[in-house]
Scaffold this motif. Structure first.
Motif, PDB file in Angstrom:
ATOM      1  N   THR A  22     -51.517  12.043   9.197  1.00  0.00           N
ATOM      2  CA  THR A  22     -50.893  11.945   7.870  1.00  0.00           C
ATOM      3  C   THR A  22     -51.071  13.248   7.093  1.00  0.00           C
ATOM      4  N   ALA A  23     -52.262  13.829   7.148  1.00  0.00           N
ATOM      5  CA  ALA A  23     -52.518  15.092   6.443  1.00  0.00           C
ATOM      6  C   ALA A  23     -51.625  16.211   6.975  1.00  0.00           C
ATOM      7  N   VAL A  24     -51.450  16.287   8.273  1.00  0.00           N
ATOM      8  CA  VAL A  24     -50.597  17.318   8.871  1.00  0.00           C
ATOM      9  C   VAL A  24     -49.138  17.110   8.444  1.00  0.00           C
ATOM     10  N   ILE A  25     -48.660  15.875   8.452  1.00  0.00           N
ATOM     11  CA  ILE A  25     -47.277  15.583   8.052  1.00  0.00           C
ATOM     12  C   ILE A  25     -47.062  15.928   6.583  1.00  0.00           C
ATOM     13  N   VAL A  26     -48.013  15.557   5.724  1.00  0.00           N
ATOM     14  CA  VAL A  26     -47.898  15.887   4.292  1.00  0.00           C
ATOM     15  C   VAL A  26     -47.887  17.401   4.103  1.00  0.00           C
ATOM     16  N   PHE A  27     -48.772  18.119   4.767  1.00  0.00           N
ATOM     17  CA  PHE A  27     -48.815  19.578   4.653  1.00  0.00           C
ATOM     18  C   PHE A  27     -47.494  20.203   5.099  1.00  0.00           C
ATOM     19  N   LEU A  28     -46.969  19.791   6.242  1.00  0.00           N
ATOM     20  CA  LEU A  28     -45.712  20.358   6.738  1.00  0.00           C
ATOM     21  C   LEU A  28     -44.539  20.035   5.814  1.00  0.00           C
ATOM     22  N   THR A  29     -44.531  18.834   5.240  1.00  0.00           N
ATOM     23  CA  THR A  29     -43.471  18.457   4.301  1.00  0.00           C
ATOM     24  C   THR A  29     -43.518  19.326   3.053  1.00  0.00           C
ATOM     25  N   ILE A  30     -44.699  19.494   2.476  1.00  0.00           N
ATOM     26  CA  ILE A  30     -44.845  20.327   1.277  1.00  0.00           C
ATOM     27  C   ILE A  30     -44.484  21.769   1.593  1.00  0.00           C
ATOM     28  N   PHE A  31     -44.971  22.292   2.710  1.00  0.00           N
ATOM     29  CA  PHE A  31     -44.676  23.678   3.080  1.00  0.00           C
ATOM     30  C   PHE A  31     -43.177  23.908   3.250  1.00  0.00           C
ATOM     31  N   SER A  32     -42.505  22.993   3.931  1.00  0.00           N
ATOM     32  CA  SER A  32     -41.066  23.188   4.154  1.00  0.00           C
ATOM     33  C   SER A  32     -40.282  23.046   2.855  1.00  0.00           C
ATOM     34  N   ASN A  33     -40.653  22.079   1.998  1.00  0.00           N
ATOM     35  CA  ASN A  33     -39.919  21.882   0.743  1.00  0.00           C
ATOM     36  C   ASN A  33     -40.210  22.956  -0.290  1.00  0.00           C
ATOM     37  N   GLU A  34     -41.384  23.530  -0.261  1.00  0.00           N
ATOM     38  CA  GLU A  34     -41.748  24.521  -1.271  1.00  0.00           C
ATOM     39  C   GLU A  34     -41.441  25.956  -0.847  1.00  0.00           C
ATOM     40  N   PHE A  35     -41.328  26.219   0.439  1.00  0.00           N
ATOM     41  CA  PHE A  35     -41.142  27.600   0.881  1.00  0.00           C
ATOM     42  C   PHE A  35     -39.945  27.788   1.813  1.00  0.00           C
ATOM     43  N   LEU A  36     -39.895  27.034   2.882  1.00  0.00           N
ATOM     44  CA  LEU A  36     -38.864  27.252   3.899  1.00  0.00           C
ATOM     45  C   LEU A  36     -37.456  26.903   3.436  1.00  0.00           C
ATOM     46  N   VAL A  37     -37.314  25.886   2.598  1.00  0.00           N
ATOM     47  CA  VAL A  37     -35.983  25.412   2.221  1.00  0.00           C
ATOM     48  C   VAL A  37     -35.163  26.510   1.547  1.00  0.00           C
ATOM     49  N   TYR A  38     -35.798  27.366   0.753  1.00  0.00           N
ATOM     50  CA  TYR A  38     -35.077  28.442   0.070  1.00  0.00           C
ATOM     51  C   TYR A  38     -34.462  29.404   1.091  1.00  0.00           C
ATOM     52  N   ILE A  39     -35.258  29.789   2.050  1.00  0.00           N
ATOM     53  CA  ILE A  39     -34.799  30.754   3.052  1.00  0.00           C
ATOM     54  C   ILE A  39     -33.761  30.121   3.970  1.00  0.00           C
ATOM     55  N   ILE A  40     -34.005  28.899   4.418  1.00  0.00           N
ATOM     56  CA  ILE A  40     -33.074  28.213   5.321  1.00  0.00           C
ATOM     57  C   ILE A  40     -31.708  28.047   4.658  1.00  0.00           C
ATOM     58  N   GLN A  41     -31.692  27.604   3.399  1.00  0.00           N
ATOM     59  CA  GLN A  41     -30.417  27.395   2.705  1.00  0.00           C
ATOM     60  C   GLN A  41     -29.688  28.714   2.451  1.00  0.00           C
ATOM     61  N   SER A  42     -30.418  29.804   2.254  1.00  0.00           N
ATOM     62  CA  SER A  42     -29.740  31.093   2.012  1.00  0.00           C
ATOM     63  C   SER A  42     -28.958  31.560   3.239  1.00  0.00           C
ATOM     64  N   PHE A  43     -29.328  31.118   4.424  1.00  0.00           N
ATOM     65  CA  PHE A  43     -28.571  31.479   5.631  1.00  0.00           C
ATOM     66  C   PHE A  43     -27.209  30.794   5.669  1.00  0.00           C
ATOM     67  N   ARG A  44     -27.021  29.759   4.868  1.00  0.00           N
ATOM     68  CA  ARG A  44     -25.751  29.034   4.837  1.00  0.00           C
ATOM     69  C   ARG A  44     -24.728  29.711   3.926  1.00  0.00           C
ATOM     70  N   TRP A  45     -25.156  30.683   3.122  1.00  0.00           N
ATOM     71  CA  TRP A  45     -24.235  31.363   2.209  1.00  0.00           C
ATOM     72  C   TRP A  45     -23.276  32.244   3.013  1.00  0.00           C
ATOM     73  N   PRO A  46     -22.023  32.342   2.582  1.00  0.00           N
ATOM     74  CA  PRO A  46     -21.077  33.198   3.314  1.00  0.00           C
ATOM     75  C   PRO A  46     -21.432  34.678   3.144  1.00  0.00           C
ATOM     76  N   ASN A  47     -21.007  35.479   4.091  1.00  0.00           N
ATOM     77  CA  ASN A  47     -21.262  36.913   4.008  1.00  0.00           C
ATOM     78  C   ASN A  47     -20.352  37.553   2.967  1.00  0.00           C
ATOM     79  N   LEU A  48     -20.947  38.387   2.137  1.00  0.00           N
ATOM     80  CA  LEU A  48     -20.189  39.127   1.135  1.00  0.00           C
ATOM     81  C   LEU A  48     -20.075  40.578   1.570  1.00  0.00           C
ATOM     82  N   PRO A  49     -18.932  41.196   1.396  1.00  0.00           N
ATOM     83  CA  PRO A  49     -18.778  42.597   1.790  1.00  0.00           C
ATOM     84  C   PRO A  49     -19.294  43.544   0.710  1.00  0.00           C
TER      85      PRO A  49
END
Length: 164
Positions: A22-49
């Motif tokens: 449970t502790a590992v799952i909670v840690f991974l959930t917090i880490f992904s929601n607080e840090f990784l989600v920003y970077i992951i979602q930015s890869f979905r933005w279209p390329n600008l010239p």
């Protein structure tokens, strides 16, 4: 051999108790929601010239709408208020930094409601909000910036009288 009370799970060849898993799952959930989600979602933005743009003919404008730096008056007291302001400021700063790095703007336009309680803040609170705003949205000092006041900044909504 040690006995573990309660259910035991085997994951990757290791024994895990319910509490440990449970502790590992909670840690991974917090880490992904607080840090990784920003970077992951930015890869979905279209390329600008914007990398090869001729700045004499093209201007990139980044619009920032309704950021609302949280105030002190309507927020919970210690410690919840401090933690929520820190978390909100960090969220705004991270998302603005990603958008700024992505767009590489020539001009950043802030479209009102820069502060949540600007219209009813004391002079000291307003000054504090101003410096927090600058620290949150300080991704680049070379940008031209336009600030448009909103009703939360100077009043004008319902009984909140407009102030200079």
């Amino acid at each position: 051999m040690t006995r573990v009370s309660g259910p035991v799970f085997f994951l990757c060849g290791q024994r895990w108790s319910v509490n440990g898993l449970t502790a590992v799952i909670v840690f991974l959930t917090i880490f992904s929601n607080e840090f990784l989600v920003y970077i992951i979602q930015s890869f979905r933005w279209p390329n600008l010239p914007v990398g090869s743009r001729d700045s004499s003919e093209t201007q990139v404008i980044l619009l920032v709408a309704d950021p609302q730096i949280q105030g002190y008056q309507d927020e919970p007291g210690f410690p919840v208020g401090i933690i929520s302001r820190w978390d909100i400021d960090r969220y705004l700063s991270q998302t603005f930094s990603l958008a700024h790095a992505y767009a590489k703007p020539d001009v950043v336009v802030f479209l009102g409601d820069l502060m949540d309680e600007g219209s009813k803040a004391t002079k000291d609170e307003y000054k504090s909000y101003y410096y927090r705003f600058l620290s949150v949205f300080g991704a680049s000092e070379k940008d031209k910036r336009v600030y448009i006041a909103g009703d939360n900044d100077i009043g004008g909504e319902l009984r909140d009288m407009r102030k200079e």
